[in-house]
Write an enzyme that holds these catalytic residues in place. Structure first.
Site, PDB file in Angstrom:
ATOM      1  N   THR A   1      21.832 130.206-121.141  1.00  0.00           N
ATOM      2  CA  THR A   1      21.959 131.225-122.354  1.00  0.00           C
ATOM      3  C   THR A   1      22.969 131.120-123.730  1.00  0.00           C
ATOM      4  O   THR A   1      22.572 131.527-124.956  1.00  0.00           O
ATOM      5  CB  THR A   1      22.523 132.443-121.155  1.00  0.00           C
ATOM      6  OG1 THR A   1      21.719 133.046-120.160  1.00  0.00           O
ATOM      7  CG2 THR A   1      22.855 133.688-121.959  1.00  0.00           C
TER       8      THR A   1
ATOM      9  N   CYS B   1      16.165 138.352-113.812  1.00  0.00           N
ATOM     10  CA  CYS B   1      16.827 139.383-114.574  1.00  0.00           C
ATOM     11  C   CYS B   1      16.031 140.438-115.110  1.00  0.00           C
ATOM     12  O   CYS B   1      16.057 141.538-114.598  1.00  0.00           O
ATOM     13  CB  CYS B   1      17.329 138.835-115.626  1.00  0.00           C
ATOM     14  SG  CYS B   1      16.534 137.732-116.300  1.00  0.00           S
TER      15      CYS B   1
ATOM     16  N   GLN C   1      12.575 125.997-118.631  1.00  0.00           N
ATOM     17  CA  GLN C   1      11.475 125.664-118.021  1.00  0.00           C
ATOM     18  C   GLN C   1      10.875 124.004-117.846  1.00  0.00           C
ATOM     19  O   GLN C   1       9.737 123.563-116.668  1.00  0.00           O
ATOM     20  CB  GLN C   1      10.704 126.650-117.615  1.00  0.00           C
ATOM     21  CG  GLN C   1      11.031 128.671-117.108  1.00  0.00           C
ATOM     22  CD  GLN C   1      11.251 128.205-116.691  1.00  0.00           C
ATOM     23  OE1 GLN C   1      10.893 127.342-115.794  1.00  0.00           O
ATOM     24  NE2 GLN C   1      12.464 129.335-116.073  1.00  0.00           N
TER      25      GLN C   1
ATOM     26  N   ASN D   1       8.854 131.243-119.365  1.00  0.00           N
ATOM     27  CA  ASN D   1       9.496 131.037-118.108  1.00  0.00           C
ATOM     28  C   ASN D   1       8.333 132.239-116.711  1.00  0.00           C
ATOM     29  O   ASN D   1       8.662 133.024-115.524  1.00  0.00           O
ATOM     30  CB  ASN D   1      10.720 131.175-117.810  1.00  0.00           C
ATOM     31  CG  ASN D   1      11.133 132.923-118.968  1.00  0.00           C
ATOM     32  OD1 ASN D   1      10.919 133.302-119.945  1.00  0.00           O
ATOM     33  ND2 ASN D   1      11.457 134.459-118.117  1.00  0.00           N
TER      34      ASN D   1
HETATM   35  N1  PLP Z   1      15.833 130.392-121.066  1.00  0.00           N
HETATM   36  C1  PLP Z   1      14.680 130.256-119.891  1.00  0.00           C
HETATM   37  C2  PLP Z   1      13.425 129.639-120.267  1.00  0.00           C
HETATM   38  C3  PLP Z   1      14.865 130.292-119.050  1.00  0.00           C
HETATM   39  O1  PLP Z   1      14.155 130.410-117.711  1.00  0.00           O
HETATM   40  C4  PLP Z   1      16.163 131.213-118.081  1.00  0.00           C
HETATM   41  C5  PLP Z   1      16.445 130.956-116.783  1.00  0.00           C
HETATM   42  O2  PLP Z   1      16.727 131.950-116.518  1.00  0.00           O
HETATM   43  C6  PLP Z   1      17.475 130.934-118.732  1.00  0.00           C
HETATM   44  C7  PLP Z   1      16.846 131.039-120.608  1.00  0.00           C
HETATM   45  C8  PLP Z   1      18.564 130.973-119.076  1.00  0.00           C
HETATM   46  O3  PLP Z   1      19.549 130.465-118.343  1.00  0.00           O
HETATM   47  P1  PLP Z   1      21.338 130.694-117.278  1.00  0.00           P
HETATM   48  O4  PLP Z   1      20.731 132.033-116.688  1.00  0.00           O
HETATM   49  O5  PLP Z   1      21.314 129.335-116.279  1.00  0.00           O
HETATM   50  O6  PLP Z   1      22.013 130.689-118.865  1.00  0.00           O
END
Ligand code: PLP
Length: 389
Positions: A70, A329, A183, A144
């Protein structure tokens, strides 16, 4: 319990945990402290960064460590200039990107690029939306929710042509390609030069590393703005005492991936095929989503139109099978998936969609059992609805 949601989270492996543990206790030192034990910790931290960077064909100094994907995604967007210009948007992002991209990009003038029914980028839409003002394109390596793998090298070629055109017209506006590879890292051999990316987001949490650790690869051409100010760590872009244990764990997880991707891809392809075969026998014909050719081997996004996925998940959990409806989420907020909307599914198809993602916790036997349970739950839901009518 049979866990079929590796796209949401992966268990930290024993090996990774063992490597991390000393940095919480005897090697607790702040890597910026001036004495020898701290300097050793600094070296371990830098070495771990090099291991992560080398795995994608980069150097340790090319990475900025973040608190996850993120933050890395948000940091990547600081590549764009702050001057305001009229005309086209500065950033183009794919409409199916993760929420961390779609929410962060709202701070900038942006536009969305369309996808086709399989989640693949519509390259002609990208070309149409590219303007004199575009500075950054953000397209994830693999989606994802669908596992669809994007043709990044092809996108990079389009951007190269645009850069040449700009050069001829004395337009010095930079144009960078960012990709969120959260991913893809577990199953694809990633090389930043081959992909043609200028910025790449990595995520330890998806490869049996710790949560809350990520990295942004930054090519030498890109200049980012300080994102978290403080003691000047991580090139002054992202200050704060380094998460040494987390980064050591991330490196250990990356090392464990080495040379295994081809055999793992084969294994998951076989397991996914078996699972598909089992689900095809259900009372409601499943609609398999995503791209048949260009997708992560461990993903099986599927819809049972007419059924309620929320109920399916609940019923499956009662029988010990854990799956998701989409991004964890979005699922927790009860919102319909923007990804499934973008690929043009009907509301019935969206409502009946499950995301199955295999990984380290899966074996031939437990996937076979999970397939049987999913089919039985789908059949019993079908019966319930039939009797209600
Ligand atoms: N980007 C993608 C494609 C993801 O699958 C995720 C995870 O859920 C994230 C970003 C966010 O990752 P994080 O929660 O480790 O910051």
């Amino acid at each position: 319990m049979i866990y079929l949601d590796h796209a949401a989270a992966t268990p930290v492996s024993k090996k990774v945990l063992e490597k991390m543990t000393p940095y919480f206790s005897e090697l607790f030192f702040n890597p910026s402290s001036p004495y020898l034990p701290a300097k050793t910790v600094r070296e371990d931290f830098e070495h771990a960064k090099s291991v992560i960077a080398n795995s994608i064909g980069a150097k340790g100094n090319d990475l900025v460590i973040t608190s996850g994907a993120t933050e890395a995604n948000a940091l990547a967007f600081t590549a764009v200039s702050s001057e305001s210009r009229s005309g086209g948007a500065k950033i183009l992002v794919l409409e199916t990107e993760h929420a961390s991209v779609l929410e962060s990009v709202k701070r900038y003038p942006f536009e969305l690029i369309k996808v086709d029914r399989t989640g693949l980028i519509d390259l002609s839409n990208l070309k149409n939306k590219l303007s004199e003002n575009t500075e950054l394109i953000s397209v994830s390596l693999a989606n994802n929710e669908l596992g669809t793998i994007q043709p990044l090298a092809e996108i990079a070629t389009i951007l190269k042509e645009e850069k040449l055109r700009r050069l001829k017209n004395h337009n010095t506006t930079p144009l960078f390609l960012h990709s969120d590879a959260s991913q893809g890292l577990s199953l694809l051999d990633i090389n930043v030069a081959r992909l043609g990316v200028d910025l790449l987001t990595l995520n330890a949490a998806k490869i049996s590393g710790p949560k809350g650790v990520g990295a942004l690869y930054i090519s030498h051409e890109v200049r980012l703005k300080p994102f978290v100010n403080g003691g000047g760590q991580e090139r002054g872009l992202r200050a704060g005492t380094e998460n040494v244990a987390g980064v050591v764990g991330f490196a250990a997880a990356v090392e464990a991936l080495k040379n295994h991707s081809a055999s793992k891809r084969k294994k998951y392809m076989r397991l996914v095929e078996n699972l598909k075969h089992e689900l095809e026998g259900a009372s409601i014909e499943p609609v398999f989503l995503g791209n048949k050719k260009s997708r992560l081997a461990n993903f099986l996004p599927v819809s049972f139109p007419g059924l309620d996925a929320e109920r399916l998940i609940y019923k499956l959990e009662e029988r010990g099978v854990l799956v998701s409806t989409g991004a964890a989420c979005a699922a927790s907020k009860g919102e319909a998936s923007h990804v499934l909307k973008a690929i043009g599914l009907s509301s019935e198809e969206i409502a009946g969609s499950l995301r199955i993602s295999l990984g380290v916790l899966n074996t031939e036997e437990n996937v076979e059992e999970a397939g049987r349970i999913i089919r039985e739950v789908v059949d019993s839901e079908f019966e319930r609805i039939k009797n209600d009518h």
